[in-house]
Design a protein around this motif. Structure first.
Motif, mmCIF file in Angstrom:
data_model
loop_
_atom_site.group_PDB
_atom_site.id
_atom_site.type_symbol
_atom_site.label_atom_id
_atom_site.label_comp_id
_atom_site.label_asym_id
_atom_site.label_seq_id
_atom_site.Cartn_x
_atom_site.Cartn_y
_atom_site.Cartn_z
ATOM 1 N N UNK A 104 7.815 4.516 -3.971
ATOM 2 C CA UNK A 104 6.748 3.631 -4.460
ATOM 3 C C UNK A 104 5.367 4.260 -4.265
ATOM 4 N N UNK A 105 5.193 4.982 -3.160
ATOM 5 C CA UNK A 105 3.927 5.685 -2.934
ATOM 6 C C UNK A 105 3.685 6.695 -4.054
ATOM 7 N N UNK A 106 4.711 7.469 -4.395
ATOM 8 C CA UNK A 106 4.568 8.420 -5.496
ATOM 9 C C UNK A 106 4.251 7.727 -6.806
ATOM 10 N N UNK A 107 4.878 6.585 -7.049
ATOM 11 C CA UNK A 107 4.606 5.815 -8.253
ATOM 12 C C UNK A 107 3.156 5.358 -8.282
ATOM 13 N N UNK A 131 11.530 12.625 -3.530
ATOM 14 C CA UNK A 131 11.383 11.341 -4.213
ATOM 15 C C UNK A 131 9.918 11.063 -4.558
ATOM 16 N N UNK A 132 8.984 11.492 -3.703
ATOM 17 C CA UNK A 132 7.565 11.380 -4.033
ATOM 18 C C UNK A 132 7.210 12.244 -5.231
ATOM 19 N N UNK A 133 7.666 13.504 -5.193
ATOM 20 C CA UNK A 133 7.374 14.428 -6.288
ATOM 21 C C UNK A 133 7.897 13.877 -7.605
ATOM 22 N N UNK A 181 -0.936 -1.906 -3.062
ATOM 23 C CA UNK A 181 -0.713 -0.903 -4.103
ATOM 24 C C UNK A 181 0.781 -0.665 -4.323
ATOM 25 N N UNK A 182 1.562 -0.701 -3.242
ATOM 26 C CA UNK A 182 3.005 -0.562 -3.397
ATOM 27 C C UNK A 182 3.587 -1.745 -4.162
ATOM 28 N N UNK A 183 3.059 -2.926 -3.909
ATOM 29 C CA UNK A 183 3.522 -4.115 -4.624
ATOM 30 C C UNK A 183 3.237 -3.986 -6.119
ATOM 31 N N UNK A 184 2.043 -3.491 -6.461
ATOM 32 C CA UNK A 184 1.706 -3.289 -7.872
ATOM 33 C C UNK A 184 2.668 -2.288 -8.522
ATOM 34 N N UNK A 193 18.357 1.099 -9.844
ATOM 35 C CA UNK A 193 18.163 2.399 -9.215
ATOM 36 C C UNK A 193 17.242 2.244 -8.013
ATOM 37 N N UNK A 194 17.265 3.218 -7.113
ATOM 38 C CA UNK A 194 16.296 3.243 -6.004
ATOM 39 C C UNK A 194 15.219 4.286 -6.253
ATOM 40 N N UNK A 195 15.145 4.805 -7.473
ATOM 41 C CA UNK A 195 14.235 5.888 -7.820
ATOM 42 C C UNK A 195 13.155 5.412 -8.775
ATOM 43 N N UNK A 196 11.899 5.559 -8.375
ATOM 44 C CA UNK A 196 10.815 5.204 -9.290
ATOM 45 C C UNK A 196 10.751 6.162 -10.478
#
Length: 390
Positions: free
Chosen positions: A200-203, A228-230, A268-271, A360-363
């Protein structure tokens, strides 16, 4: 754009048609981006391996390259393909698709490319070193090696990466140059330590900075968090490199005191979460975008070892063949719930012919499933996803 006498000779066709076509493409890209010349590379990673994404036109292009005698000259690996080569029927793949997909892999193999098909080659057979110039075409993988390893690559396209692999050279511009690797914004991250929060941070950051180069404070990502961030930053924006204070090898090279600071916390993570969640029930849960590491497979197996499969929702666990082979005991646990698939992932498989709602668990997947696979997506922490099927 300067070419050496040897490079000019390749462009003139003295090393064969395959090498000439490769040089024409690399030179054309170099001129577009105002490269001053070419730079030697130590490895390549190629996208454009799924029949779903390249189709008959891409298949014909590969046939022509092989007919022209094209051979790679550096360690080269492939991105995921559209199916598990042995278990494609379990993925609802047609025989016609399977035949053409296997032909694509065969053609890449004839050019000397390793037919290990994974979006995480840096945990397998293709691990660059700090300072290496490479030509990588998978958005999450190139961001990972630029950032977590400190190798140097631009966001190559599939044909460009193949051309560079043949030549052992790529155009010297962009992130190959010191001046273009500087951070552009500081991210003050206030998040927990779960893998999903890092996704979510990466998103959130990709949505905010576009193609910038973020410099993170407040996190200490390992391999899983870094990948996952990348992946999320590349899909939500166009981030090809990031720095993490005290973690990534080039972060200490820069004074960031004059850069703008963006705070990313719970709001921001919620958004970000709301942006990529469009459905509350799914027909398929697909994990492994990017491919599951050995650590992730072991953790999922621990979650499921004392549980039983419930409901009709299908689940796929996507990883590389090498990691699947190394996790034989854990794979037995996961196989009670669904297939552990190698060489493929849900994004480049033709899932739209069978499913319309995927979890999925992937943004990264949360961004691509609607656009590339016509899916409504549910993006949740892996613990929550496992409650759907166990």
């Amino acid at each position: 754009m300067h070419l050496t006498n040897e490079e000019q000779a390749i462009l003139d066709g003295e090393s064969g048609e395959g090498a000439q076509k490769a040089m024409e493409l690399v030179v054309a890209l170099g001129k577009i981006y105002r490269a001053d010349g070419l730079v030697d590379i130590t490895s390549a990673h190629l996208s454009g391996a799924s029949y779903k994404t390249i189709g008959d036109g891409g298949l014909k292009y590969l046939e022509d390259m092989v007919a022209g005698g094209a051979k790679v000259s550096v360690n080269s690996t492939l991105n995921p393909i559209g199916m598990d080569r042995e278990r494609w029927a379990e993925m609802h793949i047609s025989e016609d698709f399977a035949v053409k997909q296997n032909r694509i892999v065969e053609l890449y193999g004839k050019m000397g490319i390793r037919t290990t098909c994974s979006c995480t080659p840096y945990v397998g057979p293709n691990v660059p070193k700090l300072g290496d110039h490479v030509a990588w075409a998978e958005s999450s993988a190139l961001s990972y090696v630029n950032s977590m390893i400190g190798a140097r690559t631009n966001r190559e396209g599939g044909p460009g990466a193949l051309a560079a692999a043949i030549l052992g050279k790529t155009a010297n511009y962009g992130l190959h140059k010191d001046e273009n690797r500087r951070p552009t914004v500081v991210i003050e991250a206030d998040i927990g330590d779960t893998l999903f929060e890092h996704s979510l941070l990466g998103q959130a950051v990709g949505m905010r900075v576009g193609g910038g180069i973020p410099y993170y404070r407040g996190i200490r990502p390992g391999i899983e968090e870094g990948k996952t961030m990348a992946a999320a930053m590349a899909a939500a924006g166009a981030v090809a490199m990031f720095h993490v204070e005290g973690v990534t090898p080039e972060a200490s090279n820069y004074d960031v005191s004059d850069l703008d600071v963006i705070h990313i916390g719970k709001d921001e993570l919620k958004d970000a979460y709301e942006k990529i969640n469009t459905v509350d029930d799914v027909e398929l849960i697909a994990l492994g975008c990017p491919h599951l590491t050995e650590k992730e497979i072991r953790e999922i197996a621990m979650l499921l070892k004392d549980k039983e499969k419930k409901g009709d929702t299908e689940i796929w666990f996507c990883t590389s063949k090498e990691i699947r082979d190394r996790c034989a005991d854990e794979v037995k646990i996961l196989e009670r719930f669904g297939p552990v698939l190698a060489d493929t992932c849900m994004v480049v498989a033709p899932i739209e012919g069978t499913f319309s709602r995927t979890g999925t668990n992937s943004c990264k997947a949360g961004n691509y499933l609607p656009t590339l696979c016509s899916q409504k997506a549910m993006c949740r922490d892996i613990v929550d996803l496992m409650k759907v099927i166990s």
